[in-house]
Scaffold this motif. Structure first.
Motif, PDB file in Angstrom:
ATOM      1  N   GLU A  10     -11.358   5.567  -9.788  1.00  0.00           N
ATOM      2  CA  GLU A  10     -10.687   5.164  -8.554  1.00  0.00           C
ATOM      3  C   GLU A  10     -11.668   5.084  -7.399  1.00  0.00           C
ATOM      4  O   GLU A  10     -12.701   5.774  -7.383  1.00  0.00           O
ATOM      5  CB  GLU A  10      -9.594   6.175  -8.174  1.00  0.00           C
ATOM      6  CG  GLU A  10      -8.456   6.265  -9.145  1.00  0.00           C
ATOM      7  CD  GLU A  10      -7.362   7.213  -8.666  1.00  0.00           C
ATOM      8  OE1 GLU A  10      -6.302   7.219  -9.302  1.00  0.00           O
ATOM      9  OE2 GLU A  10      -7.572   7.948  -7.681  1.00  0.00           O
ATOM     10  N   GLN A  27     -11.299   5.151  -3.049  1.00  0.00           N
ATOM     11  CA  GLN A  27     -10.376   5.423  -1.944  1.00  0.00           C
ATOM     12  C   GLN A  27     -11.095   5.116  -0.644  1.00  0.00           C
ATOM     13  O   GLN A  27     -12.204   5.614  -0.393  1.00  0.00           O
ATOM     14  CB  GLN A  27      -9.942   6.896  -1.972  1.00  0.00           C
ATOM     15  CG  GLN A  27      -8.977   7.300  -0.886  1.00  0.00           C
ATOM     16  CD  GLN A  27      -7.535   6.961  -1.243  1.00  0.00           C
ATOM     17  OE1 GLN A  27      -7.216   6.799  -2.411  1.00  0.00           O
ATOM     18  NE2 GLN A  27      -6.691   6.861  -0.243  1.00  0.00           N
ATOM     19  N   ASN A  52     -10.839   4.946   3.654  1.00  0.00           N
ATOM     20  CA  ASN A  52     -10.138   5.396   4.853  1.00  0.00           C
ATOM     21  C   ASN A  52     -10.950   5.022   6.082  1.00  0.00           C
ATOM     22  O   ASN A  52     -12.187   5.087   6.065  1.00  0.00           O
ATOM     23  CB  ASN A  52      -9.932   6.919   4.834  1.00  0.00           C
ATOM     24  CG  ASN A  52      -9.004   7.363   3.724  1.00  0.00           C
ATOM     25  OD1 ASN A  52      -7.801   7.153   3.780  1.00  0.00           O
ATOM     26  ND2 ASN A  52      -9.569   7.984   2.694  1.00  0.00           N
ATOM     27  N   HIS A  86      -8.877   1.590 -10.121  1.00  0.00           N
ATOM     28  CA  HIS A  86      -7.703   1.742  -9.284  1.00  0.00           C
ATOM     29  C   HIS A  86      -8.173   2.001  -7.851  1.00  0.00           C
ATOM     30  O   HIS A  86      -9.219   2.631  -7.635  1.00  0.00           O
ATOM     31  CB  HIS A  86      -6.830   2.896  -9.771  1.00  0.00           C
ATOM     32  CG  HIS A  86      -6.311   2.693 -11.157  1.00  0.00           C
ATOM     33  ND1 HIS A  86      -5.155   2.004 -11.439  1.00  0.00           N
ATOM     34  CD2 HIS A  86      -6.815   3.073 -12.357  1.00  0.00           C
ATOM     35  CE1 HIS A  86      -4.955   1.976 -12.732  1.00  0.00           C
ATOM     36  NE2 HIS A  86      -5.942   2.614 -13.323  1.00  0.00           N
ATOM     37  N   SER A  87      -7.414   1.517  -6.898  1.00  0.00           N
ATOM     38  CA  SER A  87      -7.845   1.665  -5.511  1.00  0.00           C
ATOM     39  C   SER A  87      -6.648   1.642  -4.576  1.00  0.00           C
ATOM     40  O   SER A  87      -5.526   1.331  -4.973  1.00  0.00           O
ATOM     41  CB  SER A  87      -8.798   0.519  -5.130  1.00  0.00           C
ATOM     42  OG  SER A  87      -8.076  -0.682  -4.870  1.00  0.00           O
ATOM     43  N   ASN A  88      -6.910   1.983  -3.326  1.00  0.00           N
ATOM     44  CA  ASN A  88      -5.904   1.872  -2.271  1.00  0.00           C
ATOM     45  C   ASN A  88      -6.196   0.673  -1.385  1.00  0.00           C
ATOM     46  O   ASN A  88      -5.809   0.631  -0.213  1.00  0.00           O
ATOM     47  CB  ASN A  88      -5.884   3.143  -1.416  1.00  0.00           C
ATOM     48  CG  ASN A  88      -7.128   3.292  -0.545  1.00  0.00           C
ATOM     49  OD1 ASN A  88      -8.214   2.835  -0.924  1.00  0.00           O
ATOM     50  ND2 ASN A  88      -6.988   3.924   0.607  1.00  0.00           N
ATOM     51  N   THR A 124      -3.258  -1.051   0.506  1.00  0.00           N
ATOM     52  CA  THR A 124      -2.833  -0.292   1.679  1.00  0.00           C
ATOM     53  C   THR A 124      -3.907  -0.331   2.762  1.00  0.00           C
ATOM     54  O   THR A 124      -3.605  -0.502   3.946  1.00  0.00           O
ATOM     55  CB  THR A 124      -2.555   1.173   1.300  1.00  0.00           C
ATOM     56  OG1 THR A 124      -1.562   1.199   0.282  1.00  0.00           O
ATOM     57  CG2 THR A 124      -2.056   1.967   2.491  1.00  0.00           C
ATOM     58  N   GLU A 174       1.265  -0.833   6.188  1.00  0.00           N
ATOM     59  CA  GLU A 174       0.697   0.241   5.388  1.00  0.00           C
ATOM     60  C   GLU A 174       1.728   1.291   5.020  1.00  0.00           C
ATOM     61  O   GLU A 174       1.660   1.915   3.966  1.00  0.00           O
ATOM     62  CB  GLU A 174      -0.489   0.903   6.127  1.00  0.00           C
ATOM     63  CG  GLU A 174      -0.128   1.878   7.227  1.00  0.00           C
ATOM     64  CD  GLU A 174       0.195   1.215   8.554  1.00  0.00           C
ATOM     65  OE1 GLU A 174       0.289   1.935   9.555  1.00  0.00           O
ATOM     66  OE2 GLU A 174       0.347  -0.026   8.581  1.00  0.00           O
ATOM     67  N   TYR A 227       2.806   2.694   1.403  1.00  0.00           N
ATOM     68  CA  TYR A 227       2.752   4.138   1.195  1.00  0.00           C
ATOM     69  C   TYR A 227       4.081   4.643   0.648  1.00  0.00           C
ATOM     70  O   TYR A 227       4.119   5.506  -0.220  1.00  0.00           O
ATOM     71  CB  TYR A 227       2.428   4.851   2.514  1.00  0.00           C
ATOM     72  CG  TYR A 227       1.899   6.241   2.328  1.00  0.00           C
ATOM     73  CD1 TYR A 227       0.541   6.499   2.380  1.00  0.00           C
ATOM     74  CD2 TYR A 227       2.747   7.303   2.052  1.00  0.00           C
ATOM     75  CE1 TYR A 227       0.036   7.771   2.187  1.00  0.00           C
ATOM     76  CE2 TYR A 227       2.251   8.579   1.853  1.00  0.00           C
ATOM     77  CZ  TYR A 227       0.901   8.808   1.928  1.00  0.00           C
ATOM     78  OH  TYR A 227       0.422  10.068   1.722  1.00  0.00           O
ATOM     79  N   ARG A 236       2.113  10.472  -4.417  1.00  0.00           N
ATOM     80  CA  ARG A 236       1.034  10.899  -3.524  1.00  0.00           C
ATOM     81  C   ARG A 236       1.119  12.395  -3.256  1.00  0.00           C
ATOM     82  O   ARG A 236       0.110  13.090  -3.196  1.00  0.00           O
ATOM     83  CB  ARG A 236       1.104  10.120  -2.209  1.00  0.00           C
ATOM     84  CG  ARG A 236       0.809   8.641  -2.342  1.00  0.00           C
ATOM     85  CD  ARG A 236       1.000   7.937  -1.007  1.00  0.00           C
ATOM     86  NE  ARG A 236       1.080   6.505  -1.149  1.00  0.00           N
ATOM     87  CZ  ARG A 236       0.035   5.688  -1.228  1.00  0.00           C
ATOM     88  NH1 ARG A 236      -1.173   6.188  -1.193  1.00  0.00           N
ATOM     89  NH2 ARG A 236       0.206   4.399  -1.352  1.00  0.00           N
ATOM     90  N   ARG A 283      -1.751   9.256  -9.683  1.00  0.00           N
ATOM     91  CA  ARG A 283      -2.330   7.962  -9.366  1.00  0.00           C
ATOM     92  C   ARG A 283      -1.255   7.049  -8.769  1.00  0.00           C
ATOM     93  O   ARG A 283      -0.182   6.885  -9.303  1.00  0.00           O
ATOM     94  CB  ARG A 283      -2.905   7.317 -10.629  1.00  0.00           C
ATOM     95  CG  ARG A 283      -3.433   5.918 -10.426  1.00  0.00           C
ATOM     96  CD  ARG A 283      -4.069   5.422 -11.703  1.00  0.00           C
ATOM     97  NE  ARG A 283      -5.272   6.169 -12.000  1.00  0.00           N
ATOM     98  CZ  ARG A 283      -5.794   6.303 -13.214  1.00  0.00           C
ATOM     99  NH1 ARG A 283      -5.176   5.762 -14.241  1.00  0.00           N
ATOM    100  NH2 ARG A 283      -6.900   6.980 -13.407  1.00  0.00           N
ATOM    101  N   THR A 322      -2.140   1.219  -4.888  1.00  0.00           N
ATOM    102  CA  THR A 322      -1.838   0.385  -3.716  1.00  0.00           C
ATOM    103  C   THR A 322      -3.140   0.023  -3.019  1.00  0.00           C
ATOM    104  O   THR A 322      -3.173  -0.217  -1.856  1.00  0.00           O
ATOM    105  CB  THR A 322      -0.898   1.104  -2.745  1.00  0.00           C
ATOM    106  OG1 THR A 322      -1.437   2.406  -2.461  1.00  0.00           O
ATOM    107  CG2 THR A 322       0.488   1.239  -3.295  1.00  0.00           C
TER     108      THR A 322
END
Length: 407
Positions: free
Chosen positions: A228, A230, A232, A270-272, A275, A388, A392, A399, A404, A407
């Protein structure tokens, strides 16, 4: 396959969510009927890295008057094994089943970290280790696989060796390569053991220092065997204004994201990113995304215990709601009047309160989660939210559990 054990665990989990919802709706005043869904235990307050975006251990030139207050107005500490066991026991009895070994420092600096990891997994609790991976040496990696740690989240924040020192200013390009080597060994241990655990996630805080190599971040995740990625946005606070993306930089970042998303998907990562692409940085927040300060329910589903015993209700608060000591256990702090008053004040946002004076509620990293919870519990009184929050909301329970969520 459903078993009696798994069905029982699911029933207990649903019961816990119901109790969290009852508190969030104000049915219990400020009293929590159950423990937090997720608890962060900072077993080591000190850190061996200084990062430009970090509030807790910034480079000296970025230190502010608030830096010294980040540890509950006490000296940073390293948690003793027996104190850790008492905290885990209290959380287990309160119904908590997810523990994150993370705080305001590097957890693997604690010499008792291996014993702590074993203790949590003997309780059959979901365990997430958050680390910069600089001390993820081979024996530690082998332990994580052997005991079945669920996740390892690695704060990497760069896609190339050259950019690493711009974010982790005490480190060198050679240190970046060592971290990559540590992660590759962990991934190879999993392969050798035929194990899917721990899930390896690389975390990137995006700022003006690294936004231009988001594609390289995806590539390095694949190279080291992560599952994954992530992303931010950096939270801007006093001393870090230069990290904010300009309008032009933000547009450039947005233009890169569709290709990066496609590449991540093709690599099986896999990733966000969906979002993330819909999320405007908090410092760019506009009215179209809803109000910046929203009702907060963190006091029911989350808690942070620092290495020095300070119990923080949120990552973005400086005032503790209590201290875990030899004489006072976490369960007492969780049920205390101070914690109850914090929960009431947070749920009443945006109404101001002295109880939240040390919290950066207008710059909240948990805003999407709080909005998703609020709009779920108050369908007739929803707060306007951006895209977003819709993403979410799709995986809210996952979450909270640490599972996992794509999004």
């Amino acid at each position: 396959m459903l078993t009696v054990k798994s069905i029982g665990a699911n029933v207990k989990q649903l019961k816990q969510y119901g109790m969290v919802a009852a508190g969030s709706l104000g049915l219990t005043g400020g009293r929590a009927l159950t423990g937090p869904v997720q608890a962060q235990i900072g077993i080591s307050d000190p850190c061996n890295h200084e990062c430009v975006f970090c509030w807790d251990h910034p480079p000296k030139e970025r230190e502010t008057s608030a830096t010294a207050d980040r540890f509950g107005h006490r000296r940073p500490g390293v948690m003793a094994l027996e104190q850790f066991k008492g905290i885990v026991d209290d959380l287990y009895d309160l119904g908590t089943r997810r523990i994150d070994l993370v705080g305001r420092g590097e957890p693997l600096l604690n010499r008792s970290a291996p014993e702590m990891i074993r203790y949590v997994k003997k309780r059959d609790m979901h365990l997430v280790l958050c680390t910069n991976a600089s001390r993820l040496f081979e024996p530690v990696a082998e332990l994580l696989v052997a005991v079945g740690v669920d996740r390892v989240n690695v704060s990497l924040n760069a896609g190339t060796p050259e950019t690493y020192p711009l974010n982790h200013v005490t480190e060198t390009p050679a240190d970046y390569l060592k971290v990559k080597k540590n992660l590759r060994f962990l991934a190879d241990c999993k392969i050798a053991a035929g194990s899917k655990s721990p899930v390896i996630t690389l975390s990137f805080v995006i700022s003006s220092k690294n936004f231009f190599e988001i594609a390289e971040m995806v590539e390095v995740a694949h190279e080291v065997g992560a599952q994954e990625v992530q992303f931010n946005h950096s939270v801007i606070h006093e001393g870090s204004a230069d990290l904010a993306l300009s309008d032009a930089q933000y547009r450039e970042l947005q233009s890169r994201l569709p290709v990066v998303r496609a590449r991540a998907s093709s690599l099986g990562l896999h990733s966000n990113l969906e979002t993330f692409s819909a999320s405007m940085p908090p410092y760019m927040q506009t009215e179209t995304a809803g109000p910046s300060v929203v009702p907060c329910y963190v006091g029911w589903y989350f808690t942070v215990i620092l290495g020095n015993g300070s119990v923080m209700p949120c990552c973005q608060c400086s005032n503790p709601v209590g201290q875990v000591t030899r004489e006072r256990r976490l369960a007492e702090v969780w049920a205390s009047a101070d914690y109850e008053q914090f929960r009431i004040a947070a749920r009443s946002l945006p109404e101001p309160s002295d109880r939240l004076a040390s919290c950066e509620c207008g710059n909240c990293q948990l805003r999407p989660r709080n909005l998703a919870i609020h709009n779920l519990l108050h369908p007739m009184n929803k707060v306007q939210a951006g895209e977003e929050v819709k993403f979410y909301s799709k995986g809210l329970l996952g979450r909270l559990q640490g599972k996992r969520v794509i999004t």
